[in-house]
Design an enzyme around this catalytic site. Sequence first.
Site, PDB file in Angstrom:
ATOM      1  N   ARG A  12      -1.032 -14.297   4.801  1.00  0.00           N
ATOM      2  CA  ARG A  12      -1.904 -13.751   5.668  1.00  0.00           C
ATOM      3  C   ARG A  12      -1.053 -13.778   7.088  1.00  0.00           C
ATOM      4  NH1 ARG A  12      -6.232 -11.228   4.277  1.00  0.00           N
ATOM      5  NH2 ARG A  12      -7.414 -11.268   6.180  1.00  0.00           N
TER       6      ARG A  12
ATOM      7  N   GLU B  38      -9.477 -10.217  -7.512  1.00  0.00           N
ATOM      8  CA  GLU B  38      -8.541  -9.222  -7.365  1.00  0.00           C
ATOM      9  C   GLU B  38      -7.256  -9.352  -8.442  1.00  0.00           C
ATOM     10  OE1 GLU B  38      -7.359  -9.472  -3.042  1.00  0.00           O
ATOM     11  OE2 GLU B  38      -9.294  -8.549  -2.448  1.00  0.00           O
TER      12      GLU B  38
ATOM     13  N   HIS C  19      -2.140  -5.193   1.680  1.00  0.00           N
ATOM     14  CA  HIS C  19      -3.472  -5.844   1.376  1.00  0.00           C
ATOM     15  C   HIS C  19      -3.139  -7.343   0.965  1.00  0.00           C
ATOM     16  CE1 HIS C  19      -7.303  -7.046  -0.109  1.00  0.00           C
ATOM     17  NE2 HIS C  19      -6.774  -7.527  -1.073  1.00  0.00           N
TER      18      HIS C  19
ATOM     19  N   ARG D  64       3.172  -6.581   9.875  1.00  0.00           N
ATOM     20  CA  ARG D  64       2.561  -5.543  10.418  1.00  0.00           C
ATOM     21  C   ARG D  64       3.019  -5.349  12.062  1.00  0.00           C
ATOM     22  NH1 ARG D  64      -3.098  -7.801   7.964  1.00  0.00           N
ATOM     23  NH2 ARG D  64      -2.959  -6.289   6.012  1.00  0.00           N
TER      24      ARG D  64
ATOM     25  N   TYR E 123     -12.645  -2.435  -3.426  1.00  0.00           N
ATOM     26  CA  TYR E 123     -13.353  -2.321  -2.136  1.00  0.00           C
ATOM     27  C   TYR E 123     -14.911  -2.238  -2.308  1.00  0.00           C
ATOM     28  CZ  TYR E 123      -8.688  -1.629  -0.191  1.00  0.00           C
ATOM     29  OH  TYR E 123      -7.364  -1.513  -0.160  1.00  0.00           O
TER      30      TYR E 123
ATOM     31  N   THR F 164      -4.755  -7.630  11.334  1.00  0.00           N
ATOM     32  CA  THR F 164      -5.119  -6.236  10.583  1.00  0.00           C
ATOM     33  C   THR F 164      -4.402  -5.157  11.127  1.00  0.00           C
ATOM     34  OG1 THR F 164      -6.838  -7.435   9.558  1.00  0.00           O
ATOM     35  CG2 THR F 164      -6.746  -4.957   9.320  1.00  0.00           C
TER      36      THR F 164
ATOM     37  N   LYS G  53       0.767  -1.445   0.040  1.00  0.00           N
ATOM     38  CA  LYS G  53      -0.078  -0.041  -0.024  1.00  0.00           C
ATOM     39  C   LYS G  53       0.811   1.331  -0.173  1.00  0.00           C
ATOM     40  CE  LYS G  53      -3.812  -2.101   2.633  1.00  0.00           C
ATOM     41  NZ  LYS G  53      -4.676  -2.072   3.958  1.00  0.00           N
TER      42      LYS G  53
ATOM     43  N   ASN H 116      -1.748  -0.113   7.566  1.00  0.00           N
ATOM     44  CA  ASN H 116      -1.246  -1.448   7.847  1.00  0.00           C
ATOM     45  C   ASN H 116      -0.346  -2.136   6.586  1.00  0.00           C
ATOM     46  OD1 ASN H 116      -3.301  -2.135   6.015  1.00  0.00           O
ATOM     47  ND2 ASN H 116      -4.600  -3.400   7.306  1.00  0.00           N
TER      48      ASN H 116
END
Length: 152
Positions: free
Chosen positions: A85, A126, A115, A102, A49, A91, A9, A112
């Site tokens: 993940r 996606e 994604h 993170r 989103y 998150t 991000k 964070n």
Amino acid sequence: MERTLVLLKPDCVERRLIGRILGRFEDKGLNIIAMKLIRITPDLAKQHYAEHVSKPFYPGLESFITAAPVVALVLEGLEAISVVRGILGATSGLKAEAGTIRGDFSSSRQMNLVHASDGPEAAKREIELYFQPEEVLDYKPTLTPWMRADDE
């Protein structure tokens, strides 16, 4: 083999953490099979989103994700979605365990850094939003036999 979309991000890009984050994925044995630096448009943000567009927090989310470039990539590997993940951590950077991306680099609920798709259907949708089929390269790195058994 499973594939997942990952977005580094704007906060990750602006903080110059791209190489350190990519290294975590490579160190785990995940293959980068597509990657590009892009600017997410408001239209693409709304597609990505879609389930959040009507929510009160969406304008801030769109403003953030369109504020600076992102690195979009497709990772491939055994159980790639859950592995990625796990590498990311919770998150919220405030709740993420030390040793996760993170947990080590984020101290925010919203900023964070990364994604990642949350399931196979989301990953497929996606990946198709960010990459044309010819941009996703099917290849097996020469070190693969040293990373996992042939029958995995």
